[in-house]
Motif scaffolding. Structure first.
Motif, PDB file in Angstrom:
ATOM      1  N   GLY A 156      69.541  62.116 112.903  1.00 20.77           N
ATOM      2  CA  GLY A 156      68.188  62.382 112.440  1.00 20.77           C
ATOM      3  C   GLY A 156      67.336  61.156 112.227  1.00 20.77           C
ATOM      4  O   GLY A 156      66.225  61.245 111.700  1.00 20.77           O
ATOM      5  N   SER A 157      67.807  59.985 112.657  1.00 17.12           N
ATOM      6  CA  SER A 157      67.075  58.749 112.397  1.00 17.12           C
ATOM      7  C   SER A 157      65.815  58.612 113.248  1.00 17.12           C
ATOM      8  O   SER A 157      64.966  57.770 112.955  1.00 17.12           O
ATOM      9  CB  SER A 157      67.989  57.536 112.641  1.00 17.12           C
ATOM     10  N   PHE A 158      65.694  59.401 114.312  1.00 19.00           N
ATOM     11  CA  PHE A 158      64.490  59.352 115.131  1.00 19.00           C
ATOM     12  C   PHE A 158      63.418  60.324 114.639  1.00 19.00           C
ATOM     13  O   PHE A 158      62.297  60.323 115.127  1.00 19.00           O
ATOM     14  CB  PHE A 158      64.817  59.681 116.594  1.00 19.00           C
ATOM     15  N   SER A 159      63.776  61.169 113.692  1.00 18.29           N
ATOM     16  CA  SER A 159      62.837  62.195 113.233  1.00 18.29           C
ATOM     17  C   SER A 159      61.712  61.568 112.415  1.00 18.29           C
ATOM     18  O   SER A 159      61.920  60.626 111.648  1.00 18.29           O
ATOM     19  CB  SER A 159      63.575  63.240 112.390  1.00 18.29           C
ATOM     20  N   MET A 192      71.453  56.200 121.730  1.00 22.58           N
ATOM     21  CA  MET A 192      70.374  57.145 121.437  1.00 22.58           C
ATOM     22  C   MET A 192      70.922  58.459 120.884  1.00 22.58           C
ATOM     23  O   MET A 192      70.336  59.062 119.980  1.00 22.58           O
ATOM     24  CB  MET A 192      69.544  57.392 122.693  1.00 22.58           C
ATOM     25  N   ILE A 193      72.045  58.911 121.409  1.00 18.13           N
ATOM     26  CA  ILE A 193      72.620  60.188 120.974  1.00 18.13           C
ATOM     27  C   ILE A 193      73.166  60.092 119.551  1.00 18.13           C
ATOM     28  O   ILE A 193      72.942  60.981 118.716  1.00 18.13           O
ATOM     29  CB  ILE A 193      73.708  60.646 121.951  1.00 18.13           C
ATOM     30  N   VAL A 194      73.873  59.005 119.243  1.00 13.81           N
ATOM     31  CA  VAL A 194      74.418  58.824 117.893  1.00 13.81           C
ATOM     32  C   VAL A 194      73.294  58.758 116.871  1.00 13.81           C
ATOM     33  O   VAL A 194      73.301  59.455 115.851  1.00 13.81           O
ATOM     34  CB  VAL A 194      75.288  57.552 117.823  1.00 13.81           C
ATOM     35  N   ILE A 195      72.300  57.925 117.136  1.00 19.35           N
ATOM     36  CA  ILE A 195      71.200  57.754 116.192  1.00 19.35           C
ATOM     37  C   ILE A 195      70.365  59.031 116.097  1.00 19.35           C
ATOM     38  O   ILE A 195      69.974  59.456 115.010  1.00 19.35           O
ATOM     39  CB  ILE A 195      70.329  56.556 116.608  1.00 19.35           C
ATOM     40  N   GLY A 196      70.099  59.653 117.251  1.00 27.59           N
ATOM     41  CA  GLY A 196      69.322  60.885 117.240  1.00 27.59           C
ATOM     42  C   GLY A 196      70.015  62.017 116.522  1.00 27.59           C
ATOM     43  O   GLY A 196      69.386  62.799 115.797  1.00 27.59           O
ATOM     44  N   THR A 202      66.308  49.751 119.007  1.00 29.13           N
ATOM     45  CA  THR A 202      67.701  49.881 118.590  1.00 29.13           C
ATOM     46  C   THR A 202      68.628  48.843 119.219  1.00 29.13           C
ATOM     47  O   THR A 202      69.795  48.745 118.836  1.00 29.13           O
ATOM     48  CB  THR A 202      68.238  51.280 118.939  1.00 29.13           C
ATOM     49  N   GLY A 203      68.141  48.088 120.194  1.00 27.45           N
ATOM     50  CA  GLY A 203      68.982  47.101 120.853  1.00 27.45           C
ATOM     51  C   GLY A 203      68.213  46.306 121.895  1.00 27.45           C
ATOM     52  O   GLY A 203      67.005  46.506 122.089  1.00 27.45           O
ATOM     53  N   ASP A 204      68.916  45.425 122.584  1.00 26.08           N
ATOM     54  CA  ASP A 204      68.311  44.565 123.602  1.00 26.08           C
ATOM     55  C   ASP A 204      68.068  45.302 124.913  1.00 26.08           C
ATOM     56  O   ASP A 204      68.318  44.764 125.996  1.00 26.08           O
ATOM     57  CB  ASP A 204      69.210  43.350 123.863  1.00 26.08           C
ATOM     58  N   TYR A 205      67.626  46.542 124.826  1.00 25.77           N
ATOM     59  CA  TYR A 205      67.339  47.323 126.022  1.00 25.77           C
ATOM     60  C   TYR A 205      65.973  46.916 126.585  1.00 25.77           C
ATOM     61  O   TYR A 205      65.060  46.552 125.840  1.00 25.77           O
ATOM     62  CB  TYR A 205      67.354  48.816 125.708  1.00 25.77           C
ATOM     63  N   HIS A 256      72.546  55.409 133.260  1.00 26.02           N
ATOM     64  CA  HIS A 256      73.131  55.402 131.914  1.00 26.02           C
ATOM     65  C   HIS A 256      73.653  56.787 131.529  1.00 26.02           C
ATOM     66  O   HIS A 256      74.752  56.909 130.972  1.00 26.02           O
ATOM     67  CB  HIS A 256      72.076  54.959 130.896  1.00 26.02           C
ATOM     68  N   PHE A 257      72.872  57.817 131.826  1.00 28.48           N
ATOM     69  CA  PHE A 257      73.259  59.159 131.390  1.00 28.48           C
ATOM     70  C   PHE A 257      74.336  59.776 132.286  1.00 28.48           C
ATOM     71  O   PHE A 257      75.097  60.623 131.836  1.00 28.48           O
ATOM     72  CB  PHE A 257      72.032  60.046 131.287  1.00 28.48           C
ATOM     73  N   LEU A 258      74.436  59.337 133.522  1.00 26.02           N
ATOM     74  CA  LEU A 258      75.568  59.758 134.350  1.00 26.02           C
ATOM     75  C   LEU A 258      76.851  59.110 133.858  1.00 26.02           C
ATOM     76  O   LEU A 258      77.921  59.739 133.829  1.00 26.02           O
ATOM     77  CB  LEU A 258      75.301  59.406 135.817  1.00 26.02           C
TER      78      LEU A 258
END
Length: 332
Positions: A154-157, A147-151, A288-291, A302-304
């Motif tokens: 700017g791909s989430f904009s 999410m951080i790489v894609i965000g 973006t994936g099999d989430y 995940h974020f920890l």
């Protein structure tokens, strides 16, 4: 979000598809088989064996009509492995269009023709972040990083904004434009060659078009285990944060809110904020994936994990001055 769609190009120039491969015996056979099944016929496949210590070279030699560029020594002083491999692939290519594709990418049969059509439509560089496919539980820990790489790109904009760079797994560009900016040789000592190549094109007045892979291009980033996943993200994360520019600030502010909510887990406000983050993360990540919904529900885990990897990476960049990837130590 923009996904790479299937398109048929108006013409069929020769394409050189270059796969840099360092210790990729688990992946190289799969990607070469997929490339030989492409619907685009005017294609030369080039695999650059980057001084592998496993059976990468031997596996490639079993395939007919696949050019093997065998680098039997470590990169020269001043070069970093992947940039050196990509550059040597270019030097041994003939195509009007160059496609650089990581060995763990899983291209659908129409991938090359779609990339060619998209490149011919734009005056610059096209890159793709593949859809993440999972087979094991630990692979879901890529959620925050993904999410951080894609965000940050700017791909989430919902607005059309100028990208901060390019995605590394799949890059396609016309040869004459690649040569005009001196390609990978322009930043031969850079670890984050994807971001730097994208910035280089932007600085020279070319467009950079970034897409998500959707059902056209997938990959499994770290199939060999949690250790490989940790090592891979440690290599990239701290350096990437300082290279993405203004969009990373927006992502950072979003993360501050997310971590603040996690820090107030025992407050009444958390009852309100938590479901909102769960819904947001689920709606975005599943594209973006099999989430799954469970990934979103337990997003604090995940974020920890992301924080742990980030601080380890920061320590290595500041104090150790080197990172390790696929048995090779890289100065940073």
């Amino acid at each position: 979000m923009r996904f790479l769609r299937r398109k048929v190009p108006a013409r069929s120039p020769l394409v050189s598809l270059i796969v840099p491969a360092r210790n990729e015996e688990e992946n190289i056979g799969k990607i070469v088989k997929a490339l030989k099944k492409q619907t685009y016929e005017n294609l030369e496949i080039i695999v650059v064996n980057d001084n592998s210590t496993d059976n990468t070279r031997e596996i490639v030699q079993k395939f007919e009509k696949v050019k093997l560029v065998d680098l039997s020594n470590e990169p020269p002083e001043g070069w970093v492995g992947k940039s050196w491999a990509c550059w040597n692939g270019y030097l041994n290519s003939s195509g009007e269009i160059l496609i650089f594709m990581d060995a763990d990418v899983e291209p659908a049969p129409e991938t090359v023709e779609s990339l060619v059509a998209t490149v011919l439509e734009h005056d610059g560089l096209v890159s793709v972040w593949p859809y993440q496919r999972f087979e094991k539980f630990y692979e879901h820990l890529t959620l925050a990083f993904n999410m951080i790489v894609i965000g940050s790109m700017g791909s989430f904009s919902i607005f059309k904004i100028k990208p901060m760079g390019a995605y590394g797994p799949v890059i396609a560009v016309e040869r004459k434009k690649y040569e005009s900016v001196n390609g990978h040789a322009a930043f031969k000592d850079g670890v984050l060659e994807d971001i730097k190549l994208g910035k280089l094109f932007l600085q020279n007045g070319y467009a950079v078009e970034n897409y998500l892979g959707g059902q056209t291009i997938k990959f499994r980033m770290y199939p060999e285990g949690l250790k490989q996943l940790f090592e891979g993200f440690t290599k990239n994360m701290a350096l990437g944060a300082g290279s993405l520019g203004p969009m990373f600030l927006l992502v950072f502010l979003w993360m501050v809110g997310l971590y603040s909510a996690m820090g107030n887990v025992f407050s009444l406000n958390y009852i309100f904020y938590y479901p909102l983050f769960v819904v947001q993360i689920y709606l975005v990540s599943r594209k973006t994936g099999d989430y799954t919904f469970w990934d979103a529900l337990f997003y604090p885990v995940h974020f920890l994990f992301f924080l742990i990897v980030f601080f380890v990476s920061l320590y290595k960049v500041i104090f150790v001055k080197k990172v390790e990837w696929k048995g090779r130590k890289i100065r940073v």
